[in-house]
Motif scaffolding. Structure first.
Motif, PDB file in Angstrom:
ATOM      1  N   PHE A   1       7.423  16.160 -37.476  1.00  0.00           N
ATOM      2  CA  PHE A   1       7.146  15.320 -36.320  1.00  0.00           C
ATOM      3  C   PHE A   1       8.434  14.645 -35.845  1.00  0.00           C
ATOM      4  CE2 PHE A   1       5.550  11.091 -34.720  1.00  0.00           C
ATOM      5  CZ  PHE A   1       4.991  11.583 -33.546  1.00  0.00           C
ATOM      6  N   LEU A   2       8.717  14.732 -34.533  1.00  0.00           N
ATOM      7  CA  LEU A   2       9.956  14.183 -33.970  1.00  0.00           C
ATOM      8  C   LEU A   2       9.755  12.913 -33.146  1.00  0.00           C
ATOM      9  CD1 LEU A   2      11.687  17.489 -32.773  1.00  0.00           C
ATOM     10  CD2 LEU A   2      12.068  16.224 -34.903  1.00  0.00           C
TER      11      LEU A   2
ATOM     12  N   THR B   1       8.588   7.138 -29.914  1.00  0.00           N
ATOM     13  CA  THR B   1       8.282   6.364 -31.118  1.00  0.00           C
ATOM     14  C   THR B   1       7.673   7.266 -32.179  1.00  0.00           C
ATOM     15  OG1 THR B   1       6.065   5.806 -30.292  1.00  0.00           O
ATOM     16  CG2 THR B   1       7.854   4.267 -29.775  1.00  0.00           C
ATOM     17  N   LEU B   2       7.732   6.802 -33.421  1.00  0.00           N
ATOM     18  CA  LEU B   2       7.108   7.521 -34.523  1.00  0.00           C
ATOM     19  C   LEU B   2       5.660   7.058 -34.668  1.00  0.00           C
ATOM     20  CD1 LEU B   2      10.077   7.345 -37.059  1.00  0.00           C
ATOM     21  CD2 LEU B   2       9.416   9.279 -35.595  1.00  0.00           C
ATOM     22  N   ALA B   3       4.939   7.666 -35.583  1.00  0.00           N
ATOM     23  CA  ALA B   3       3.521   7.348 -35.750  1.00  0.00           C
ATOM     24  C   ALA B   3       3.297   5.888 -36.132  1.00  0.00           C
ATOM     25  CB  ALA B   3       2.903   8.275 -36.790  1.00  0.00           C
ATOM     26  N   ASN B   4       4.276   5.283 -36.811  1.00  0.00           N
ATOM     27  CA  ASN B   4       4.138   3.881 -37.225  1.00  0.00           C
ATOM     28  C   ASN B   4       4.583   2.903 -36.144  1.00  0.00           C
ATOM     29  OD1 ASN B   4       6.887   4.227 -37.263  1.00  0.00           O
ATOM     30  ND2 ASN B   4       7.114   4.028 -39.493  1.00  0.00           N
ATOM     31  N   GLY B   5       4.920   3.413 -34.960  1.00  0.00           N
ATOM     32  CA  GLY B   5       5.323   2.558 -33.857  1.00  0.00           C
ATOM     33  C   GLY B   5       6.806   2.265 -33.795  1.00  0.00           C
TER      34      GLY B   5
END
Length: 383
Positions: free
Chosen positions: A108-109, A130-134
């Motif tokens: 995931f980028l 943004t990443l999955a954690n925000g």
């Protein structure tokens, strides 16, 4: 597209229902993506999702940009734009590691989530990933460009006839003009029929306007042909293009000979069955709501609230102003329903809230009209 000249009973234009949905094409490019590969750079591809019943449903994927941290994707996404709906989209980027359609098989980028309204109101949207954690996905960015696909040009024609063939035994002809275009299956389809002009060989039809895409699929050089009339007396036909008709401007008229093929074969001296004169041809753009939005138009949202006693005691459930400890009242539900749509088209996301009939400190006199506060739609329930 075809023109048929005939005689018969009165009839109006062939009109279809208005299409309330606009097709939009989204183009995507990215910059400074995370490098997940050891020996080389990431091989990114993008997946577009839309939200359906609180679940993300995939719309499509781009090609993979091999060894590229600044991809410009060639695949375009075509989506239907509904102004009255909140259309939530998610743009997710992955580094292709395996020959697999399963996304969990790829690194995931980063992602970007927004509404389609935000994209079209900006026309060209540039945001950070943004990443999955925000948290920020490094310095990664995404740029999304919106383009309306609809051909919203319209053509307005003014025509009249001269010395048409007589078809009625006891009187003159009752002529009308039909326009046809050829479909992909080769069959001719009726696009428009003018009104009937009774008992005349020199008819003057009212100006009419039709969408250019209906008349010739937007192709101004597409040839115009006629397949004849099957029910009423056929007078004649002619062929042309929108390009040719466009010469009828600035008081310059264009004439077309109306030909009846059967008469032409029987009589060597046959010339025509009359003349159709195009007095005026105008091709203009019929601007849509989305044209204004893409052009930078903003929508201002102002809330007006009635604070008078006519709404009842706010402590009573029957009141529109009921202070419900478990949720919102009818006023707040209406504000949220409208505001969640309008907010995408306002830059500062601040909406004036006006009230009247309230008792305000320090003297607690009833105010006829009061500016209560400026509120963001998402905090409207605190009014």
């Amino acid at each position: 597209m075809a023109y048929t000249l005939g005689t018969g009973p009165d009839s109006g234009p062939a009109m279809g229902p208005q299409n309330c949905v606009t097709r939009v094409e989204l183009s995507v490019c990215c910059g400074n993506l995370l490098d997940r590969d050891v020996a080389s750079k990431s091989d990114p591809f993008l997946v577009l999702f839309h939200e359906v019943d609180s679940n993300w449903v995939e719309i499509g994927r781009t090609e993979t940009a091999v060894n590229n941290l600044n991809p410009v994707f060639g695949v375009k996404f075509k989506v239907d734009y509904h102004f009255e709906e909140v259309q939530k989209l998610k743009f997710a980027l992955f580094d292709e590691d395996k020959c697999s359609s399963q996304l969990y098989e790829h690194d995931f980028l980063g992602e970007y989530i927004c509404t389609l309204g935000v994209i079209v109101s900006n026309k060209k949207l540039h945001r950070s990933l943004t990443l999955a954690n925000g948290k920020p996905a490094g310095k990664g960015t995404i740029t999304i460009t919106a383009l309306e696909l609809s051909d919203n040009r319209v053509i307005t024609l003014t025509l009249y006839g001269r010395k048409l063939d007589k078809k009625d035994f006891f009187g003159k002809s009752d002529p009308y003009l039909e326009f046809h275009k050829q479909g992909d299956d080769g069959k001719w389809m009726l696009v428009h029929r003018t009104e009937v002009i009774k008992n005349t060989l020199d008819p003057v039809w009212k100006p009419f306007t039709v969408p250019l895409i209906s008349l010739c699929d937007g192709d101004v050089d597409r040839s115009i042909k006629d397949d004849g009339m099957k029910i009423h007396d056929f007078i004649g036909e002619f062929q042309t293009t929108v390009t040719k008709m466009s010469e009828a401007q600035n008081s310059l008229e264009v004439e077309f000979e109306c030909i009846n093929p059967k008469k032409q074969k029987k009589k060597k001296s046959y010339k025509n069955s009359g003349i159709i004169i195009l007095k005026s041809c105008k091709v203009e753009r019929d601007y849509t709501f989305l044209d204004y939005i893409l052009g930078g138009c903003q929508i201002m949202f102002t809330v007006g609230i009635d604070f008078t006693a006519s709404n009842g005691n706010p402590r009573e459930p029957s009141s529109l102003h009921y202070i419900n400890p478990l949720g919102s009242n009818e006023y707040l539900s209406a504000i949220l329903a409208v505001g969640q749509i309008i907010q995408d088209y306002d830059t500062d996301k601040m909406f004036p809230a006006l009230g009247f009939g309230a008792q305000l400190p320090p003297d607690w006199k009833v105010s006829v009209c009061t500016v209560c506060m400026r509120v963001c739609v998402f905090t409207a329930h605190y009014i």
